[in-house]
Design an enzyme around this catalytic site. Structure first.
Site, short mmCIF file in Angstrom:
data_model
loop_
_atom_site.label_atom_id
_atom_site.label_comp_id
_atom_site.label_asym_id
_atom_site.label_seq_id
_atom_site.Cartn_x
_atom_site.Cartn_y
_atom_site.Cartn_z
N GLN A 32 0.80 -1.24 0.00
CA GLN A 32 0.00 0.00 0.00
C GLN A 32 0.83 1.29 0.00
OE1 GLN A 32 -3.79 0.28 2.46
NE2 GLN A 32 -2.51 1.72 3.57
N LYS A 62 -4.19 6.63 15.47
CA LYS A 62 -5.18 7.41 14.73
C LYS A 62 -6.34 7.61 15.69
CE LYS A 62 -4.13 5.25 10.23
NZ LYS A 62 -4.42 4.06 9.41
N ASP A 92 -0.92 -1.18 12.85
CA ASP A 92 -1.98 -0.19 12.60
C ASP A 92 -3.32 -0.91 12.75
OD1 ASP A 92 -3.78 1.65 11.60
OD2 ASP A 92 -2.99 1.67 9.56
N GLU A 100 -3.27 10.49 -0.73
CA GLU A 100 -2.23 10.95 0.19
C GLU A 100 -1.10 11.69 -0.53
OE1 GLU A 100 -0.86 7.75 2.65
OE2 GLU A 100 -2.80 7.50 3.60
P1 PGA Z 1 -6.51 4.54 5.88
O1 PGA Z 1 -5.16 3.72 5.99
O2 PGA Z 1 -6.85 4.51 4.43
O3 PGA Z 1 -7.43 3.70 6.70
O4 PGA Z 1 -6.31 5.89 6.42
C1 PGA Z 1 -3.92 4.23 5.90
C2 PGA Z 1 -3.06 3.23 6.57
O5 PGA Z 1 -3.31 2.01 6.43
O6 PGA Z 1 -2.14 3.62 7.28
ZN ZN Z 2 -1.62 1.35 7.85
#
Ligand code: PGA
Ligand code: ZN
Length: 417
Positions: free
Chosen positions: A156, A332, A307, A200
């Protein structure tokens, strides 16, 4: 100075994907705070519920009808009391009734309003006089997986981490140069590359998973040589999105390759060794604490970060701590709902030798509060892209904080081990 809450105002705004999100103003007798919720795309299963049934509109109604009347008259200085009240109003363990993003926006706007009521910046109010260390920026340069559309690497995120920088401004300078160099080499490498970027702000290119390593490794090395400090890099594998539970394999669609858990572990160790990766996030799916622990034992000089594994949840983190699964945790706030919950997770992490990495979400706004949280809670790393409006809002706020601190500013104590 008095920080008694007078009113809450909630509205619908949009994030960088053009999705609806909630923004909240908290007005006190002496100040004002505003916060907007971000949104994830590769969300962890254990995250709190984003919105009540009915979405943002229903969340606004909950604020107008239930939350604002309950919070009016309380003192915004007492964050824990405000956040406990949000939990009580909701009455569930996952913010199903009011929505985690509703809780998030109220909680952060409240903290900002309290700080503002005392004439302080948020990081000063939360972190006091000792809050003077800046996090290293961990910046997404190449997007793949669920963050890309069309053909792209299966991993990713490929993330620059200039951990040799002496100031935040230098570190962010390095990331911008690395990002630019990567764009230039993708142009040379792929005939279909057209400069496309993800939410991003990371490049999207039709290159394979392994080629992407060569591109970022070269850019980091060159920029490190130019600036004369170490520029490392790492990954967010977001392995839950590759995991096929029925077959028990990780499916790399772009490479058309399957890896079982043992092969995934081998692959991660090979990558860490070959590219001297400084950081690997979510190398296994979100329930595989054991493989995280095994990788943490075997990998050298690399942060192994959870995460989706932890979802900023103290209970899940404690499960990891028991078996040393990982040595870093993504924070987060909207994965868990309130600032108090997230601060507890950060504290638990730090007490147990886990490095907290405060993070944006792929869907985000120009809200810059995480910049202040990173400084206030002495987080050694902030993960918030390199370019793109919602990322730059946070990165520039850190440059301002560093400028404001002047000679007192220093870089955080980042231990890559
Ligand atoms: P998100 O993921 O799209 O849920 O913000 C970003 C990530 O996996 O760090
Ligand atoms: Zn992540």
């Amino acid at each position: 100075m008095s920080s008694i809450i007078e009113d809450l105002i909630a509205r619908k705004i949009f994030n960088n994907r053009g999705e609806e999100t909630i923004e909240v103003d908290v007005i006190t007798t002496a100040g004002f705070g505003r916060a907007a919720a971000p949104a994830g795309k590769s969300r962890g299963k254990a995250e709190v519920v984003n919105y009540p049934t009915g979405g943002v509109e229903q969340a606004i109604k909950k604020i107008d009808d239930l939350i604002a009347p309950e919070l009016a008259g309380l003192n915004a200085d007492f964050q824990e009391e405000i956040d406990n009240t949000l939990h009580e109003i909701d009455g569930t363990t996952d913010f199903k009734n009011i929505g985690g993003n509703t809780a998030f926006a109220v909680s952060l706007a409240n903290a900002e309003a309290a700080a503002n009521s005392h004439g302080l910046l948020l990081f000063q109010f939360l972190g006091g006089n000792v809050a003077n260390s800046l996090p290293y920026p961990l910046g997404n340069c190449i997007s793949g997986g669920q963050h890309a559309r069309g053909k792209a690497p299966d991993i990713q995120e490929y993330l620059a981490l200039p951990h040799g920088a002496e100031t935040f401004l230098e570190a962010q300078t390095a990331n911008t140069l690395i990002h630019k160099k990567i764009g230039d080499s993708l142009k040379k490498k792929s005939t279909t590359f057209n400069g496309g970027k993800s939410d991003e702000g990371a490049w999207i290119a039709n290159i394979d998973t392994v080629d992407a390593f060569e591109v970022i490794a070269k850019a980091c090395e060159e920029v490190g040589n130019e600036l004369d400090f170490e520029c490392g890099f790492g990954l967010d594998v977001a392995a839950s999105s590759l995991w096929k539970p029925k077959e028990e394999i990780y499916f790399y669609g772009n490479e058309d390759k399957k890896r079982d858990t043992a092969e995934q572990l081998e692959f991660m160790l090979e990558l860490i060794d070959k590219y001297h990766l400084a950081y690997v996030e979510d190398p296994f799916h979100e329930d595989d604490f054991e493989s995280f622990a095994e990788l943490t034992r075997k990998a050298k000089n690399c942060l192994i970060c959870g995460d989706d594994l932890f979802t900023t949840n103290t209970e899940r983190l404690n499960n990891g701590i028991k078996i040393n699964a990982g040595n870093a945790i993504i924070v987060k706030v909207n994965q868990i709902g309130t600032l108090t919950d997230a601060a507890e997770t950060i504290e638990t992490a730090q007490r147990n030798g886990y490095q907290p990495v405060v993070s944006h979400r792929s869907g985000d706004t120009c809200d810059w509060h995480i910049a202040h949280l990173a400084v206030a809670y002495r987080c050694p790393v902030i993960k918030t892209g390199v370019v793109e409006g919602a990322r730059i809002a946070k990165l520039n706020e850190l440059i301002r904080i560093e400028h404001f601190l002047g000679d007192r500013a220093r870089m955080a104590d980042l231990k890559i081990r």
